[in-house]
Motif scaffolding. Sequence first.
Motif, mmCIF file in Angstrom:
data_model
loop_
_atom_site.group_PDB
_atom_site.id
_atom_site.type_symbol
_atom_site.label_atom_id
_atom_site.label_comp_id
_atom_site.label_asym_id
_atom_site.label_seq_id
_atom_site.Cartn_x
_atom_site.Cartn_y
_atom_site.Cartn_z
ATOM 1 N N MET A 160 0.829 -1.179 0.000
ATOM 2 C CA MET A 160 0.000 0.000 0.000
ATOM 3 C C MET A 160 0.879 1.250 0.000
ATOM 4 O O MET A 160 1.902 1.287 0.657
ATOM 5 N N THR A 161 0.476 2.224 -0.732
ATOM 6 C CA THR A 161 1.253 3.453 -0.832
ATOM 7 C C THR A 161 0.818 4.452 0.238
ATOM 8 O O THR A 161 -0.227 4.301 0.866
ATOM 9 N N ASN A 162 1.630 5.475 0.430
ATOM 10 C CA ASN A 162 1.291 6.530 1.390
ATOM 11 C C ASN A 162 -0.003 7.231 0.989
ATOM 12 O O ASN A 162 -0.844 7.520 1.837
ATOM 13 N N PHE A 163 -0.149 7.496 -0.309
ATOM 14 C CA PHE A 163 -1.358 8.171 -0.779
ATOM 15 C C PHE A 163 -2.589 7.323 -0.534
ATOM 16 O O PHE A 163 -3.622 7.824 -0.105
ATOM 17 N N SER A 164 -2.503 6.042 -0.794
ATOM 18 C CA SER A 164 -3.672 5.177 -0.601
ATOM 19 C C SER A 164 -4.054 5.073 0.872
ATOM 20 O O SER A 164 -5.235 5.049 1.212
ATOM 21 N N LYS A 165 -3.060 5.038 1.758
ATOM 22 C CA LYS A 165 -3.348 5.034 3.200
ATOM 23 C C LYS A 165 -4.039 6.327 3.609
ATOM 24 O O LYS A 165 -5.002 6.315 4.376
ATOM 25 N N TRP A 166 -3.521 7.435 3.100
ATOM 26 C CA TRP A 166 -4.111 8.737 3.412
ATOM 27 C C TRP A 166 -5.548 8.815 2.897
ATOM 28 O O TRP A 166 -6.442 9.278 3.596
ATOM 29 N N LEU A 167 -5.763 8.331 1.695
ATOM 30 C CA LEU A 167 -7.097 8.355 1.088
ATOM 31 C C LEU A 167 -8.084 7.515 1.906
ATOM 32 O O LEU A 167 -9.196 7.962 2.187
ATOM 33 N N SER A 168 -7.661 6.356 2.316
ATOM 34 C CA SER A 168 -8.521 5.500 3.145
ATOM 35 C C SER A 168 -8.876 6.186 4.453
ATOM 36 O O SER A 168 -10.022 6.121 4.918
ATOM 37 N N LYS A 169 -7.893 6.837 5.037
ATOM 38 C CA LYS A 169 -8.114 7.536 6.302
ATOM 39 C C LYS A 169 -9.087 8.707 6.135
ATOM 40 O O LYS A 169 -9.943 8.947 6.982
ATOM 41 N N LYS A 170 -8.976 9.422 5.028
ATOM 42 C CA LYS A 170 -9.836 10.580 4.775
ATOM 43 C C LYS A 170 -11.270 10.170 4.492
ATOM 44 O O LYS A 170 -12.205 10.803 4.954
ATOM 45 N N ILE A 171 -11.441 9.136 3.703
ATOM 46 C CA ILE A 171 -12.784 8.737 3.294
ATOM 47 C C ILE A 171 -13.498 7.956 4.403
ATOM 48 O O ILE A 171 -14.678 8.152 4.630
ATOM 49 N N LYS A 172 -12.790 7.090 5.085
ATOM 50 C CA LYS A 172 -13.326 6.242 6.160
ATOM 51 C C LYS A 172 -14.478 5.374 5.688
ATOM 52 O O LYS A 172 -14.326 4.188 5.513
ATOM 53 N N ASN A 173 -15.641 5.950 5.469
ATOM 54 C CA ASN A 173 -16.833 5.195 5.085
ATOM 55 C C ASN A 173 -17.066 5.362 3.577
ATOM 56 O O ASN A 173 -17.658 6.338 3.132
ATOM 57 N N LYS A 174 -16.608 4.384 2.798
ATOM 58 C CA LYS A 174 -16.696 4.489 1.337
ATOM 59 C C LYS A 174 -18.137 4.526 0.843
ATOM 60 O O LYS A 174 -18.451 5.230 -0.108
ATOM 61 N N LYS A 175 -18.995 3.762 1.490
ATOM 62 C CA LYS A 175 -20.397 3.710 1.067
ATOM 63 C C LYS A 175 -21.055 5.087 1.217
ATOM 64 O O LYS A 175 -21.757 5.557 0.321
ATOM 65 N N LYS A 176 -20.808 5.737 2.326
ATOM 66 C CA LYS A 176 -21.361 7.067 2.569
ATOM 67 C C LYS A 176 -20.775 8.083 1.577
ATOM 68 O O LYS A 176 -21.477 8.940 1.047
ATOM 69 N N PHE A 177 -19.464 7.954 1.328
ATOM 70 C CA PHE A 177 -18.791 8.867 0.401
ATOM 71 C C PHE A 177 -19.340 8.716 -1.017
ATOM 72 O O PHE A 177 -19.589 9.703 -1.697
ATOM 73 N N THR A 178 -19.528 7.477 -1.461
ATOM 74 C CA THR A 178 -20.033 7.266 -2.830
ATOM 75 C C THR A 178 -21.475 7.736 -2.977
ATOM 76 O O THR A 178 -21.867 8.164 -4.055
ATOM 77 N N SER A 179 -22.247 7.676 -1.899
ATOM 78 C CA SER A 179 -23.637 8.149 -1.993
ATOM 79 C C SER A 179 -23.707 9.673 -2.104
ATOM 80 O O SER A 179 -24.662 10.215 -2.655
#
Length: 83
Positions: free
Chosen positions: A1-20
């Motif tokens: 996993m890259t630094n950017f992908s870790k950061w992105l996961s941390k920022k979004i947290k709840n992907k389902k809520k974000f995509t809605s």
Amino acid sequence: MTNFSKWLSKKIKNKKKFTSRSSWTMRDLNRWCHGKNVPNLYKISSLLEDIAVFSKQQYSSVLEEAFRELQKDYKQKNETKTN
């Protein structure tokens, strides 16, 4: 996993809520959060805008954080090429 992908996961947290609340697909977010690839320039700017709205942060601070993580990834990639 890259630094950017870790950061992105941390920022979004709840992907389902974000995509809605945005136009992003779960498939794209999963690829990016697992470090499979990085969004292209057009997509990354839109993604960062959506993250700023979603996380209630200023766009400039989100941009700065993302840029810092992408720089780390770039440096690590170049270090592995030279070694």
